[in-house]
Design a protein around this motif. Structure first.
Motif, PDB file in Angstrom:
ATOM      1  N   THR A  72      73.547  93.432  12.952  1.00 43.49           N
ATOM      2  CA  THR A  72      72.385  93.736  13.775  1.00 43.49           C
ATOM      3  C   THR A  72      71.229  92.802  13.425  1.00 43.49           C
ATOM      4  OG1 THR A  72      70.958  95.549  14.537  1.00 43.49           O
ATOM      5  CG2 THR A  72      71.406  95.450  12.175  1.00 43.49           C
ATOM      6  N   PRO A  74      67.570  91.754  11.870  1.00 43.13           N
ATOM      7  CA  PRO A  74      67.043  92.064  10.535  1.00 43.13           C
ATOM      8  C   PRO A  74      65.881  93.044  10.551  1.00 43.13           C
ATOM      9  CG  PRO A  74      66.279  89.910  11.238  1.00 43.13           C
ATOM     10  CD  PRO A  74      67.258  90.366  12.282  1.00 43.13           C
ATOM     11  N   ASP A  75      65.522  93.503   9.365  1.00 43.85           N
ATOM     12  CA  ASP A  75      64.407  94.431   9.227  1.00 43.85           C
ATOM     13  C   ASP A  75      63.068  93.723   9.403  1.00 43.85           C
ATOM     14  OD1 ASP A  75      64.964  92.987   6.955  1.00 43.85           O
ATOM     15  OD2 ASP A  75      64.603  94.617   5.552  1.00 43.85           O
ATOM     16  N   ASP A  76      62.988  92.451   9.052  1.00 46.27           N
ATOM     17  CA  ASP A  76      61.755  91.677   9.213  1.00 46.27           C
ATOM     18  C   ASP A  76      61.936  90.702  10.371  1.00 46.27           C
ATOM     19  OD1 ASP A  76      59.533  90.051   9.116  1.00 46.27           O
ATOM     20  OD2 ASP A  76      59.625  89.705   6.952  1.00 46.27           O
ATOM     21  N   GLN A  77      61.271  90.996  11.500  1.00 47.17           N
ATOM     22  CA  GLN A  77      61.344  90.139  12.677  1.00 47.17           C
ATOM     23  C   GLN A  77      59.954  89.637  13.061  1.00 47.17           C
ATOM     24  OE1 GLN A  77      64.117  91.541  15.833  1.00 47.17           O
ATOM     25  NE2 GLN A  77      64.397  93.346  14.559  1.00 47.17           N
ATOM     26  N   LEU A  86      63.683  94.643  17.997  1.00 44.44           N
ATOM     27  CA  LEU A  86      63.217  95.626  17.019  1.00 44.44           C
ATOM     28  C   LEU A  86      63.951  96.958  17.192  1.00 44.44           C
ATOM     29  CD1 LEU A  86      59.387  94.901  17.290  1.00 44.44           C
ATOM     30  CD2 LEU A  86      60.896  94.207  15.423  1.00 44.44           C
ATOM     31  N   HIS A  89      67.540  96.902  15.923  1.00 44.02           N
ATOM     32  CA  HIS A  89      67.591  97.118  14.465  1.00 44.02           C
ATOM     33  C   HIS A  89      67.475  98.606  14.144  1.00 44.02           C
ATOM     34  CE1 HIS A  89      66.766  96.786  10.180  1.00 44.02           C
ATOM     35  NE2 HIS A  89      65.788  97.649  10.395  1.00 44.02           N
ATOM     36  N   ASP A  90      66.484  99.247  14.718  1.00 42.33           N
ATOM     37  CA  ASP A  90      66.223 100.654  14.403  1.00 42.33           C
ATOM     38  C   ASP A  90      67.437 101.536  14.677  1.00 42.33           C
ATOM     39  OD1 ASP A  90      63.670  99.928  13.686  1.00 42.33           O
ATOM     40  OD2 ASP A  90      62.752 100.590  15.570  1.00 42.33           O
ATOM     41  N   VAL A  93      70.723 100.730  12.344  1.00 39.61           N
ATOM     42  CA  VAL A  93      70.686 101.258  10.984  1.00 39.61           C
ATOM     43  C   VAL A  93      70.972 102.760  10.993  1.00 39.61           C
ATOM     44  CG1 VAL A  93      69.198 101.697   8.999  1.00 39.61           C
ATOM     45  CG2 VAL A  93      69.149  99.466  10.120  1.00 39.61           C
ATOM     46  N   TYR A 119      72.503  92.020   8.423  1.00 44.87           N
ATOM     47  CA  TYR A 119      71.406  91.524   9.244  1.00 44.87           C
ATOM     48  C   TYR A 119      71.627  90.037   9.494  1.00 44.87           C
ATOM     49  CZ  TYR A 119      68.856  95.709   7.600  1.00 44.87           C
ATOM     50  OH  TYR A 119      68.475  96.990   7.309  1.00 44.87           O
ATOM     51  N   ALA A 208      73.106  94.293   4.113  1.00 44.02           N
ATOM     52  CA  ALA A 208      72.098  95.341   3.986  1.00 44.02           C
ATOM     53  C   ALA A 208      72.655  96.650   3.442  1.00 44.02           C
ATOM     54  CB  ALA A 208      71.445  95.600   5.345  1.00 44.02           C
TER      55      ALA A 208
END
Length: 232
Positions: A72, A74-77, A86, A89-90, A93, A119, A208
């Motif tokens: 998926t 990443p957590d930092d986009q 965004l 990602h949410d 996870v 990620y 991750a």
């Protein structure tokens, strides 16, 4: 006259065919556009979907397809905060965590727990190598100072996959999205294909979550994953 969503679905199907995917599953939401646009305010936009509903739809797909590995965004986009990316990602996870839980979404199929969650990441070293090669070939680089002001995630990279023999597939699949990708884009196509294939012939990922034993760094997303018949 075909609508843009219909054109987009055809482009997606063409790209999937080039890559060789067996199936593309759509969750049933609209493109969310960028913040402060009419598309972003639409009630059916993916970014506005109830979180539990969207997670449930993905849980159903995971339980049906029974993947061992999930990839998926990443957590930092912060470099490109597209609302749909965004949201992907949410829900990914949460779906990874809930797909194996019998108490979560009990109406969405038999529980199945994927073993690894990755990620995707665009490495700084890839950008630096491309920028340097543009200069060596006397070409104008699309990478200005702002690109290198973005945070680097190279220290988080755990897994690099050898793309030898697959660069053409990547570029042809990208070009299939004709309404979204400029075939003259210097970012994607400014370097000759043979140069791109040689500069950084890897796709990079961040591991991750993992429910299996393994050593880092990896060169295989399925490192440590048992044969399908062994996973229950």
């Amino acid at each position: 006259v075909p609508t843009l969503p219909a054109v987009g679905r055809r482009e997606l199907a063409r790209a999937a065919d080039i890559i060789g995917y067996d199936e593309v599953v759509l969750l049933g939401y609209r493109d969310s556009g960028m913040p402060d646009t009419p598309a972003n305010a639409h009630p059916e936009a993916f970014a506005n979907a109830p979180l539990d509903e969207a997670v449930g739809r993905l849980v159903e797909v995971i339980r049906r397809e029974r993947p061992q590995v999930v990839v998926t965004y990443p957590d930092d986009q912060s470099g490109y905060p597209h609302p749909d990316h965004l949201r992907v990602h949410d829900i990914s996870v949460l779906a990874f965590e809930q797909a194996g839980d019998p108490g979560a979404h009990p109406d969405r199929g038999e529980p199945w727990q994927p073993l690894k969650l990755y990620y995707s990441v665009w490495s700084r070293r890839r950008m630096e190598a491309m920028h340097r090669r543009f200069g060596e070939l006397g070409l104008e680089s699309p990478f200005d100072d702002k690109w290198f002001e973005r945070p680097s995630h190279d220290e988080r990279i755990t897994t690099s996959i050898d793309l030898n023999g697959f660069n053409e597939v990547r570029l042809d699949a990208l070009l299939a999205h004709a309404t979204q990708v400029d075939p003259q884009s210097p970012f994607w196509f400014g370097l000759p294909r043979e140069e791109q294939a040689a500069i950084h012939p890897y796709d990079d990922y961040i591991l991750a979550r993992s429910l299996v034993d393994g050593e880092l760094p990896e060169d295989d997303l399925f490192a440590g994953v048992p044969a399908p018949a062994e996973q229950r």
